[in-house]
Write an enzyme that holds these catalytic residues in place. Structure first.
Site, PDB file in Angstrom:
ATOM      1  N   VAL A   1       3.222   5.971  -7.964  1.00  0.00           N
ATOM      2  CA  VAL A   1       2.627   7.269  -7.641  1.00  0.00           C
ATOM      3  C   VAL A   1       3.429   8.393  -8.298  1.00  0.00           C
ATOM      4  CG1 VAL A   1       2.108   8.865  -5.750  1.00  0.00           C
ATOM      5  CG2 VAL A   1       1.576   6.443  -5.495  1.00  0.00           C
TER       6      VAL A   1
ATOM      7  N   GLU B   1      -2.807  10.156  -2.689  1.00  0.00           N
ATOM      8  CA  GLU B   1      -3.044   9.598  -4.022  1.00  0.00           C
ATOM      9  C   GLU B   1      -3.972   8.390  -3.922  1.00  0.00           C
ATOM     10  OE1 GLU B   1      -1.986  10.694  -7.188  1.00  0.00           O
ATOM     11  OE2 GLU B   1      -3.638   9.282  -7.374  1.00  0.00           O
TER      12      GLU B   1
ATOM     13  N   CYS C   1      -0.652  -1.941  -1.728  1.00  0.00           N
ATOM     14  CA  CYS C   1      -1.274  -0.931  -0.855  1.00  0.00           C
ATOM     15  C   CYS C   1      -2.176  -1.515   0.229  1.00  0.00           C
ATOM     16  CB  CYS C   1      -2.089   0.048  -1.694  1.00  0.00           C
ATOM     17  SG  CYS C   1      -1.050   1.100  -2.697  1.00  0.00           S
TER      18      CYS C   1
HETATM   19  C1  UDX Z   1      -5.790   0.282  -4.074  1.00  0.00           C
HETATM   20  C2  UDX Z   1      -6.860   1.385  -3.953  1.00  0.00           C
HETATM   21  O1  UDX Z   1      -8.009   1.013  -4.724  1.00  0.00           O
HETATM   22  C3  UDX Z   1      -6.300   2.708  -4.440  1.00  0.00           C
HETATM   23  O2  UDX Z   1      -7.255   3.742  -4.258  1.00  0.00           O
HETATM   24  C4  UDX Z   1      -5.026   3.017  -3.642  1.00  0.00           C
HETATM   25  O3  UDX Z   1      -4.439   4.208  -4.096  1.00  0.00           O
HETATM   26  C5  UDX Z   1      -4.023   1.884  -3.747  1.00  0.00           C
HETATM   27  O4  UDX Z   1      -4.643   0.646  -3.336  1.00  0.00           O
HETATM   28  P1  UDX Z   1      -4.763  -1.220  -6.035  1.00  0.00           P
HETATM   29  O5  UDX Z   1      -3.860  -1.813  -5.013  1.00  0.00           O
HETATM   30  O6  UDX Z   1      -4.188  -0.803  -7.344  1.00  0.00           O
HETATM   31  O7  UDX Z   1      -5.484   0.111  -5.446  1.00  0.00           O
HETATM   32  O8  UDX Z   1      -5.893  -2.288  -6.345  1.00  0.00           O
HETATM   33  P2  UDX Z   1      -7.493  -2.456  -6.224  1.00  0.00           P
HETATM   34  O9  UDX Z   1      -8.072  -2.406  -7.585  1.00  0.00           O
HETATM   35  O10 UDX Z   1      -8.084  -1.564  -5.243  1.00  0.00           O
HETATM   36  O11 UDX Z   1      -7.576  -3.983  -5.725  1.00  0.00           O
HETATM   37  C6  UDX Z   1      -6.848  -4.433  -4.595  1.00  0.00           C
HETATM   38  C7  UDX Z   1      -7.056  -5.897  -4.327  1.00  0.00           C
HETATM   39  O12 UDX Z   1      -8.394  -6.146  -3.908  1.00  0.00           O
HETATM   40  C8  UDX Z   1      -6.811  -6.825  -5.504  1.00  0.00           C
HETATM   41  O13 UDX Z   1      -6.126  -7.974  -5.040  1.00  0.00           O
HETATM   42  C9  UDX Z   1      -8.200  -7.192  -5.988  1.00  0.00           C
HETATM   43  O14 UDX Z   1      -8.241  -8.433  -6.633  1.00  0.00           O
HETATM   44  C10 UDX Z   1      -8.953  -7.212  -4.661  1.00  0.00           C
HETATM   45  N1  UDX Z   1     -10.401  -6.969  -4.786  1.00  0.00           N
HETATM   46  C11 UDX Z   1     -10.849  -5.767  -5.239  1.00  0.00           C
HETATM   47  C12 UDX Z   1     -11.299  -7.947  -4.391  1.00  0.00           C
HETATM   48  O15 UDX Z   1     -10.911  -9.038  -3.965  1.00  0.00           O
HETATM   49  N2  UDX Z   1     -12.649  -7.683  -4.468  1.00  0.00           N
HETATM   50  C13 UDX Z   1     -13.131  -6.501  -4.926  1.00  0.00           C
HETATM   51  O16 UDX Z   1     -14.363  -6.348  -4.950  1.00  0.00           O
HETATM   52  C14 UDX Z   1     -12.200  -5.520  -5.321  1.00  0.00           C
END
Ligand code: UDX
Length: 428
Positions: free
Chosen positions: A11, A149, A258
């Protein structure tokens, strides 16, 4: 405007370089001196597409500086962004130790009006807590703003410049207007609200997204029982504008730094206020269950996994990152390893991080083909897009058995079946 960023994690670093790119003069500080020394040379602590390029550019342009002293840099900066970590405590609640420390240090060193912007993900009430801590040592005027964020790892730079919204919560209208002005080059909705509402928006958003993922994972498990295909169900559901197509990808559950932490923290926050958030308890439980589903599938293929050679493509918790925190891949590897499987792995970015926490008896491969050589089972554990376009005929020739367990429903099932792989996805 001159801005001080406290914390150079995902961040902090992205916010620092993003604000520098928007034309502000930014100093980013961190207590980790070796990290600062590296950042000064443009060496980043993690992999993030496009980040290095703009960090180097803004260092060269003298828009972005790195330092380790809050005290020495505070005087010149009107605005301070708190971007420190809020890791989970044992009970799941967010640990505010670092936020408190920064607030205290600010109070000790402030001599005139400053705007303190909190970007760390924190429980509701933290903005007020920051105020209270600052006031212990500083009696002048200042403002506290909450500006959560929403960036995603792997797409963080894009997300900084193209957010769906910027939330600015606070009580001081002048400070809110200053922060809105700070982001004036970013064309998006800027929402003015209270500290408490802004703080809750972040947790509520992440919790809702995980609810979508756990929901579709439950539908996937049901699909397997009734003979439906979750990919088609999700596609058709997503066409309904009220539902939308995103975050409906079934698989081995969500991971990362997160989602798991924030859902637990929101559940704890609710509990702390005497409200039992029943839905979130289930969301967490379903995600845990989903990891077990994949292990069950492996057991169905090989009731005894001992000495079986398993290839795993993907170690990161998702594509485009080297982050392995709460990664399903790592958890699966640990379980298979404990049962005596012989594991070969490949990930385009996360191998170095995986080596730090997995034991050495894992075969780290230079490419996906080497990982698949003589494998009796191939598991896709991360949704790296390049895995879709591998030379699958070559992989078929290299493998001993032709079984693919696609934990991310990444591959084209029809194509795999046509090539006579035994393909097992999630809910397909
Ligand atoms: C997330 C939020 O999207 C973001 O807004 C916040 O600031 C931080 O947390 P991030 O952790 O970078 O971001 O990843 P993200 O792309 O959201 O995916 C998180 C997890 O969910 C991954 O393990 C991904 O594989 C999983 N996922 C995502 C699924 O299993 N199915 C989906 O449809 C989407």
């Amino acid at each position: 405007m001159k801005i001080l960023i406290v914390g150079t994690g995902y961040v902090g670093l992205v916010t620092a370089v993003g604000l520098a790119e928007l034309g502000h003069e930014v100093v980013a500080i961190d207590v980790d001196q070796s990290k600062i020394n590296k950042l000064k040379k443009g060496i980043l602590p993690f992999y993030e597409p496009d980040l290095k390029k703009i960090v180097l550019k803004n260092i060269r342009k003298k828009q972005l500086f790195f330092n380790n002293s809050l005290k020495n840099n505070l005087k010149n900066c009107q605005c301070i962004f708190i971007c420190v970590g809020t890791p989970p405590k044992r009970d799941g609640a967010a640990d505010l130790k670092d936020v408190r420390r920064v607030a205290y240090e600010l109070g000790e060193n402030m001599k005139e009006y400053k705007i303190i912007v909190n970007k760390s993900t924190v429980p509701v009430g933290t903005g007020q807590l920051i105020k209270k801590i600052v006031k212990k040592n500083y009696s002048g005027d200042f403002a506290v703003i909450s500006c959560p964020e929403f960036l995603r790892e792997g797409r963080a730079v894009w997300d900084f410049f193209h957010p769906d919204r910027i939330i600015i919560g606070g009580e001081d209208d002048k400070a809110i207007a200053t922060i809105i002005n700070l982001f004036k080059k970013i064309k998006t909705k800027k929402i003015k609200t209270t500290l408490e509402t802004a703080e809750l928006v972040k947790y509520a958003s992440n919790a809702f997204l995980t609810t979508k993922i756990s929901f579709i994972n439950e539908i996937a498990n049901l699909c397997e029982k009734v003979g439906a295909d979750v990919e088609e169900v999700a596609f058709s559901m997503g066409l309904d504008k009220r539902i939308g197509p995103s975050f409906l990808k079934a698989g081995i559950g969500y991971g990362g730094s997160c989602f798991p932490k924030d859902v637990r923290a929101l559940k704890q926050l609710a509990g702390g206020h005497g409200y039992k958030f029943r839905l979130l308890k289930s969301v967490i439980e379903v995600n845990r269950h989903q990891r077990r589903v994949i292990i069950k599938k492996i057991k169905e293929i090989f009731p005894k996994i001992k000495n079986k050679k398993v290839a795993i493509l993907g170690l990161a918790f998702k594509d485009n990152t080297d982050d392995i925190r709460e990664s399903a891949a790592i958890e699966i590897i640990k379980i298979l390893k404990s049962q005596g499987a012989k594991i070969s792995v490949y990930d385009p970015q996360a191998m170095a991080n995986a080596k730090k926490i997995l034991n050495s008896k894992i075969n780290y491969c230079l490419n996906p083909y080497e990982a698949c050589r003589a494998a009796q089972l191939l598991i896709i554990a991360t949704e790296w897009p390049q895995f879709k376009n591998l030379n699958w005929q070559r992989i078929k020739r290299l493998m001993k058995n032709d079984i693919i367990l696609d934990g991310k429903n990444l591959l084209d099932k029809g194509k795999m079946l046509k090539m006579r792989f035994r393909y097992i996805g999630v809910g397909r």
